[in-house]
Structures are given as structure tokens and as C-alpha cells.
Design a protein around this motif. Structure first.
Motif, PDB file in Angstrom:
ATOM      1  N   GLN A 112       4.841   5.913  -4.817  1.00  0.00           N
ATOM      2  CA  GLN A 112       4.265   5.706  -3.493  1.00  0.00           C
ATOM      3  C   GLN A 112       3.788   4.270  -3.389  1.00  0.00           C
ATOM      4  OE1 GLN A 112       3.861   7.996  -0.790  1.00  0.00           O
ATOM      5  NE2 GLN A 112       3.414   6.069   0.211  1.00  0.00           N
ATOM      6  N   HIS A 113       4.018   3.660  -2.231  1.00  0.00           N
ATOM      7  CA  HIS A 113       3.525   2.305  -1.970  1.00  0.00           C
ATOM      8  C   HIS A 113       2.364   2.402  -1.000  1.00  0.00           C
ATOM      9  CE1 HIS A 113       3.725  -1.636   0.330  1.00  0.00           C
ATOM     10  NE2 HIS A 113       3.407  -1.983  -0.906  1.00  0.00           N
ATOM     11  N   TYR A 114       1.280   1.661  -1.294  1.00  0.00           N
ATOM     12  CA  TYR A 114       0.092   1.671  -0.446  1.00  0.00           C
ATOM     13  C   TYR A 114      -0.179   0.274   0.091  1.00  0.00           C
ATOM     14  CZ  TYR A 114      -0.771   6.168  -2.693  1.00  0.00           C
ATOM     15  OH  TYR A 114      -0.645   7.442  -3.160  1.00  0.00           O
ATOM     16  N   GLY A 115      -0.493   0.225   1.376  1.00  0.00           N
ATOM     17  CA  GLY A 115      -0.818  -1.032   2.045  1.00  0.00           C
ATOM     18  C   GLY A 115      -1.656  -0.756   3.272  1.00  0.00           C
ATOM     19  N   PRO A 116      -1.590  -1.632   4.276  1.00  0.00           N
ATOM     20  CA  PRO A 116      -2.427  -1.475   5.482  1.00  0.00           C
ATOM     21  C   PRO A 116      -2.248  -0.140   6.196  1.00  0.00           C
ATOM     22  CG  PRO A 116      -1.497  -3.671   5.391  1.00  0.00           C
ATOM     23  CD  PRO A 116      -0.847  -2.897   4.282  1.00  0.00           C
ATOM     24  N   GLU A 117      -1.028   0.404   6.208  1.00  0.00           N
ATOM     25  CA  GLU A 117      -0.800   1.669   6.916  1.00  0.00           C
ATOM     26  C   GLU A 117      -1.580   2.815   6.292  1.00  0.00           C
ATOM     27  OE1 GLU A 117       3.321   2.494   7.199  1.00  0.00           O
ATOM     28  OE2 GLU A 117       3.753   0.793   8.527  1.00  0.00           O
ATOM     29  N   GLU A 118      -1.893   2.707   5.006  1.00  0.00           N
ATOM     30  CA  GLU A 118      -2.667   3.750   4.322  1.00  0.00           C
ATOM     31  C   GLU A 118      -4.152   3.416   4.262  1.00  0.00           C
ATOM     32  OE1 GLU A 118       1.374   4.055   3.809  1.00  0.00           O
ATOM     33  OE2 GLU A 118       0.216   2.401   2.935  1.00  0.00           O
ATOM     34  N   GLY A 119      -4.550   2.296   4.855  1.00  0.00           N
ATOM     35  CA  GLY A 119      -5.963   1.929   4.876  1.00  0.00           C
ATOM     36  C   GLY A 119      -6.353   0.854   3.886  1.00  0.00           C
ATOM     37  N   LEU A 120      -5.388   0.408   3.061  1.00  0.00           N
ATOM     38  CA  LEU A 120      -5.658  -0.688   2.129  1.00  0.00           C
ATOM     39  C   LEU A 120      -5.363  -1.981   2.879  1.00  0.00           C
ATOM     40  CD1 LEU A 120      -6.405  -1.440  -0.829  1.00  0.00           C
ATOM     41  CD2 LEU A 120      -3.952  -1.396  -1.330  1.00  0.00           C
ATOM     42  N   ASN A 121      -6.373  -2.521   3.527  1.00  0.00           N
ATOM     43  CA  ASN A 121      -6.160  -3.580   4.514  1.00  0.00           C
ATOM     44  C   ASN A 121      -5.977  -4.966   3.920  1.00  0.00           C
ATOM     45  OD1 ASN A 121      -6.236  -1.833   6.731  1.00  0.00           O
ATOM     46  ND2 ASN A 121      -8.471  -1.832   6.709  1.00  0.00           N
ATOM     47  N   ASN A 122      -6.141  -5.101   2.619  1.00  0.00           N
ATOM     48  CA  ASN A 122      -5.817  -6.365   1.977  1.00  0.00           C
ATOM     49  C   ASN A 122      -4.805  -6.081   0.874  1.00  0.00           C
ATOM     50  OD1 ASN A 122      -6.205  -8.711  -0.105  1.00  0.00           O
ATOM     51  ND2 ASN A 122      -7.079  -9.447   1.817  1.00  0.00           N
ATOM     52  N   THR A 123      -3.671  -6.756   0.937  1.00  0.00           N
ATOM     53  CA  THR A 123      -2.577  -6.434   0.013  1.00  0.00           C
ATOM     54  C   THR A 123      -2.561  -7.294  -1.234  1.00  0.00           C
ATOM     55  OG1 THR A 123      -1.107  -7.873   1.293  1.00  0.00           O
ATOM     56  CG2 THR A 123      -1.123  -5.531   1.860  1.00  0.00           C
ATOM     57  N   ASN A 124      -3.530  -8.219  -1.359  1.00  0.00           N
ATOM     58  CA  ASN A 124      -3.661  -8.994  -2.592  1.00  0.00           C
ATOM     59  C   ASN A 124      -4.670  -8.271  -3.481  1.00  0.00           C
ATOM     60  OD1 ASN A 124      -3.692 -10.867  -4.617  1.00  0.00           O
ATOM     61  ND2 ASN A 124      -4.445 -12.546  -3.377  1.00  0.00           N
ATOM     62  N   VAL A 125      -4.166  -7.442  -4.381  1.00  0.00           N
ATOM     63  CA  VAL A 125      -5.015  -6.579  -5.210  1.00  0.00           C
ATOM     64  C   VAL A 125      -5.005  -7.123  -6.631  1.00  0.00           C
ATOM     65  CG1 VAL A 125      -5.439  -4.215  -5.984  1.00  0.00           C
ATOM     66  CG2 VAL A 125      -4.388  -4.627  -3.739  1.00  0.00           C
ATOM     67  N   TRP A 126      -6.170  -7.498  -7.110  1.00  0.00           N
ATOM     68  CA  TRP A 126      -6.264  -8.146  -8.421  1.00  0.00           C
ATOM     69  C   TRP A 126      -6.377  -7.156  -9.566  1.00  0.00           C
ATOM     70  CZ3 TRP A 126      -4.606 -12.794  -8.697  1.00  0.00           C
ATOM     71  CH2 TRP A 126      -4.792 -13.694  -7.643  1.00  0.00           C
ATOM     72  N   ALA A 127      -7.065  -6.050  -9.352  1.00  0.00           N
ATOM     73  CA  ALA A 127      -7.298  -5.118 -10.468  1.00  0.00           C
ATOM     74  C   ALA A 127      -7.519  -3.713  -9.936  1.00  0.00           C
ATOM     75  CB  ALA A 127      -8.500  -5.561 -11.299  1.00  0.00           C
ATOM     76  N   ASP A 136       1.439  -7.566  -1.999  1.00  0.00           N
ATOM     77  CA  ASP A 136       2.323  -6.442  -1.683  1.00  0.00           C
ATOM     78  C   ASP A 136       1.629  -5.110  -1.955  1.00  0.00           C
ATOM     79  OD1 ASP A 136       4.661  -5.276  -0.746  1.00  0.00           O
ATOM     80  OD2 ASP A 136       5.564  -5.163  -2.735  1.00  0.00           O
ATOM     81  N   GLY A 137       0.301  -5.117  -1.936  1.00  0.00           N
ATOM     82  CA  GLY A 137      -0.450  -3.875  -2.070  1.00  0.00           C
ATOM     83  C   GLY A 137      -0.362  -3.245  -3.439  1.00  0.00           C
ATOM     84  N   VAL A 138      -0.280  -1.916  -3.455  1.00  0.00           N
ATOM     85  CA  VAL A 138      -0.359  -1.121  -4.681  1.00  0.00           C
ATOM     86  C   VAL A 138       0.840  -0.180  -4.755  1.00  0.00           C
ATOM     87  CG1 VAL A 138      -1.660   0.721  -5.830  1.00  0.00           C
ATOM     88  CG2 VAL A 138      -2.864  -1.248  -4.864  1.00  0.00           C
ATOM     89  N   TYR A 139       1.378  -0.036  -5.971  1.00  0.00           N
ATOM     90  CA  TYR A 139       2.415   0.952  -6.236  1.00  0.00           C
ATOM     91  C   TYR A 139       1.854   2.002  -7.205  1.00  0.00           C
ATOM     92  CZ  TYR A 139       5.894  -1.945  -3.940  1.00  0.00           C
ATOM     93  OH  TYR A 139       6.600  -2.658  -3.000  1.00  0.00           O
ATOM     94  N   PHE A 140       2.111   3.242  -6.879  1.00  0.00           N
ATOM     95  CA  PHE A 140       1.714   4.371  -7.717  1.00  0.00           C
ATOM     96  C   PHE A 140       2.980   5.029  -8.239  1.00  0.00           C
ATOM     97  CE2 PHE A 140       1.439   9.002  -7.838  1.00  0.00           C
ATOM     98  CZ  PHE A 140       0.354   9.239  -8.659  1.00  0.00           C
ATOM     99  N   VAL A 141       3.110   5.126  -9.551  1.00  0.00           N
ATOM    100  CA  VAL A 141       4.277   5.751 -10.167  1.00  0.00           C
ATOM    101  C   VAL A 141       3.822   7.037 -10.842  1.00  0.00           C
ATOM    102  CG1 VAL A 141       6.165   5.525 -11.821  1.00  0.00           C
ATOM    103  CG2 VAL A 141       5.398   3.520 -10.534  1.00  0.00           C
ATOM    104  N   GLN A 142       4.273   8.169 -10.290  1.00  0.00           N
ATOM    105  CA  GLN A 142       3.922   9.439 -10.896  1.00  0.00           C
ATOM    106  C   GLN A 142       4.640   9.545 -12.227  1.00  0.00           C
ATOM    107  OE1 GLN A 142       4.580  12.702  -8.247  1.00  0.00           O
ATOM    108  NE2 GLN A 142       2.850  13.855  -9.046  1.00  0.00           N
ATOM    109  N   ASN A 143       3.940  10.004 -13.249  1.00  0.00           N
ATOM    110  CA  ASN A 143       4.437   9.852 -14.602  1.00  0.00           C
ATOM    111  C   ASN A 143       4.528  11.186 -15.337  1.00  0.00           C
ATOM    112  OD1 ASN A 143       5.248   8.643 -16.999  1.00  0.00           O
ATOM    113  ND2 ASN A 143       3.165   8.234 -17.669  1.00  0.00           N
ATOM    114  N   PRO A 144       5.415  12.085 -14.898  1.00  0.00           N
ATOM    115  CA  PRO A 144       5.627  13.291 -15.695  1.00  0.00           C
ATOM    116  C   PRO A 144       6.548  12.976 -16.870  1.00  0.00           C
ATOM    117  CG  PRO A 144       7.081  13.313 -13.815  1.00  0.00           C
ATOM    118  CD  PRO A 144       6.256  12.053 -13.697  1.00  0.00           C
ATOM    119  N   PHE A 145       6.486  13.776 -17.890  1.00  0.00           N
ATOM    120  CA  PHE A 145       7.367  13.558 -19.035  1.00  0.00           C
ATOM    121  C   PHE A 145       8.723  14.194 -18.726  1.00  0.00           C
ATOM    122  CE2 PHE A 145       8.942  14.522 -23.388  1.00  0.00           C
ATOM    123  CZ  PHE A 145       9.034  13.217 -23.799  1.00  0.00           C
TER     124      PHE A 145
END
Length: 315
Positions: free
Chosen positions: A22-37, A306-315
């Protein structure tokens, strides 16, 4: 708190690998896409340090955590001390009370530039700009500068890591060090190899990202295993042909996640094979600031603009 993703998830298969992301950015409420940590808090929420404030995410919503008394919202990093949120910015280190929406400067942390801060015992350790490290004795308010870098400016501090037993390690261009109070003591068994990232595996062993090599150490700092990821030639480069293994993370399945120069791709190393996760997921190359793992073994990637990427990690 497990994260449930039902809608807006994408799944791709390639090279016998599949991931849901899943990609997160302004549309999901993360209004600043420069995420440091990105860090997971003791409340299991995910917290994000951005160029315009602190955000939290509960699996459904992003919320900007406003804090009075912060003159700048440019948050360089976040950490937790005694279950309290600590943020670093150009003014210093602040303890943020999420209930009262207030911030209080931690006057004892007299770092010239507060960045990635780790608390252990009576000390707070600060890695600034991934070049130098200093620490403060919280009880005596004494600041200790980076004596190693003072002696030789070419010996940079690349990373910092706190073990489960509270020991704090520093990866430098000439090896790995462990803090004994305010002193950095070199682990001589590894000699002078560069160390770009440090983490732990499930057995509690230290795992080190070096130049095109991943090293597992036993409890006595002897080399237990070595791995040599092979990359596509066009994917990585450095003028001196180094391929530093950076932001290394290991899941409970024993798989290695990391980035390398030029910091614009996420790699997975498993069974002596290297997978370009962004390529598999058809994600455009983007500069990665950090790679984090939550308690459910999912991978979170913060990026530059470019916001945040979430990678679901099942084995």
C-alpha cells in the motif's frame, strides 16, 4: 495491534515472489510526503517524522500530532524513552505529550544537532547526519563529543543500534564499536571493515551490513555466517564501486531487507537470491530515507517526497 488492509491493496507476482503493498500520501491524510523516519510506539501505533510535523497511523487513519512550543515542524527523527515520544528537530530534542498536545524541550540533551537519539541507562546517544556521534550523561548533564571523529574526520559514524540487553553499537567506516558509558570501544575481531547498518536476528546475534556483504556475529563477536548479495549492475553504483548494505532489517523468517546506493530501491535477500521489491511491485524508483519493521513483521519504507510504502510480509 495488527494492521488490517482490505481495500486499495495491490498484489503482484514475479520471480516466484509475491507481495501485497500500500502507498500512503496526501489522499490518505499523510499531508507531507517527505518522511524521514518511521517508528512503532509502545501503543502499537506507527509514528512518522516528516518535514511538516509528526503523524500517527492506527491502521485506518493518519493523524497529525500537533504540539505546542515547537517553533519548527521539520522533524528529523523520532524515538521513545520510558514510553514517551521524543522528537528531534533543528532546535534540539523535545518530549511530546500527545494528550495535552504540548512539547517540552529536554534541556539536558545539549546536542548541537539532535537527530537519531537512543536512550540507554543513564545515557542518551545521538547520531547526527550519519557522520558523527555524541552522548549525554543524563544524570550529570555532561556532553561527550565524538572523540574518534575529532582525531580523524574521515572515520564517520554511519549507524547506531541498541541491542535488547541495552548495549549501544556504532557502525563506522573503520569497523563496529560498542559504547561503555561515554566511551566507544572498538570490536577488534572485525578489524577495519566498513559498517553501514546494524540489527539483530531472532537469536539475538548482531547482524552487520558492510560493503556488498552481510555478516552475522555470535555472542563473542566472532563471525558466524557471511552472505554476499549479488545485484544487477545497473541497479547499484558508487564511484569507488562499493555497494553498502544500508538500513538492514531482518524478519522472523530470516530474510534480509535493505537498501544500497543510490538509495532508490528496496531489496530482499533470501536463499542467496536478491529480489528488487520495487521492481516486482512495479513501483517507480524513489529515494528511501528509512526501512522499518513493525511487530507483525510488515515492512515500512519512508521516502523523500513520495510518502510511505507498506509491504505486507507473510511468509
Amino acid at each position: 495491534m495488527p494492521f488490517l488492509f482490505i481495500l486499495l491493496s495491490c498484489q503482484f507476482k514475479a520471480q516466484d515472489k509475491s507481495f501485497t503493498y500500500q502507498h500512503y500520501g496526501p489522499e490518505e491524510g499523510l499531508n507531507n510526503t517527505n518522511v524521514w523516519a518511521i517508528k512503532q510506539g509502545p501503543d502499537n501505533l506507527m509514528y512518522f517524522a516528516t518535514a511538516n510535523g509528526i503523524y500517527s497511523y492506527d491502521g485506518y487513519n493518519f493523524v497529525k500530532q500537533r504540539a505546542r512550543d515547537l517553533k519548527t515542524n521539520y522533524i528529523r527523527n523520532i524515538s521513545f524513552n520510558n514510553n514517551k515520544l521524543v522528537v528531534s528537530n533543528d532546535e534540539g530534542a523535545f518530549e511530546v505529550d500527545l494528550k495535552t498536545k504540548s512539547a517540552k524541550k529536554i534541556e539536558t540533551l545539549k546536542f548541537k544537532q539532535a537527530d537519531e537519539i537512543i536512550f540507554s541507562g543513564d545515557f542518551a546517544y545521538n547520531l547526527a547526519n550519519q557522520t558523527s556521534i555524541n552522548c549525554v550523561n543524563i544524570k550529570t548533564n555532561t556532553l561527550y563529543e565524538d572523540e574518534i571523529r575529532k582525531k580523524n574526520e574521515s572515520v564517520s559514524a554511519n549507524c547506531i543500534h541498541k541491542n535488547k540487553d541495552g548495549k549501544v553499537y556504532v557502525g563506522r567506516t573503520d569497523g563496529i564499536y560498542v559504547f561503555e558509558g561515554e566511551k566507544q570501544v572498538k570490536i577488534k575481531l572485525l578489524k577495519d571493515i566498513p559498517v553501514y547498518s546494524i540489527t539483530n536476528n531472532n537469536e539475538g546475534n548482531l547482524v552487520i551490513g558492510s560493503d556488498a556483504k552481510i555478516i552475522v556475529l555470535d555472542k563473542n563477536y566472532r563471525v558466524k555466517a557471511e552472505y554476499y548479495p549479488k545485484f544487477k549492475a545497473a541497479k547499484t553504483f558508487l564511484l569507488n564501486f562499493e555497494k553498502p548494505i544500508k538500513k538492514l532489517s531482518i524478519d522472523r523468517f530470516g530474510r534480509f531487507w535493505f537498501k544500497t546506493n543510490p538509495d532508490n530501491a528496496l531489496f530482499l535477500f533470501e536463499n542467496n537470491l536478491v529480489y528488487d521489491v520495487f521492481e516486482i511491485l512495479n513501483i517507480s524508483t524513489t529515494v528511501i530515507n528509512s526501512i522499518s519493521k513493525d511487530k507483525d513483521e510488515n515492512i515500512w519504507i519512508s521516502t523523500f517526497n513520495d510518502g510511505v510504502y507498506f509491504v505486507q510480509n507473510p511468509f
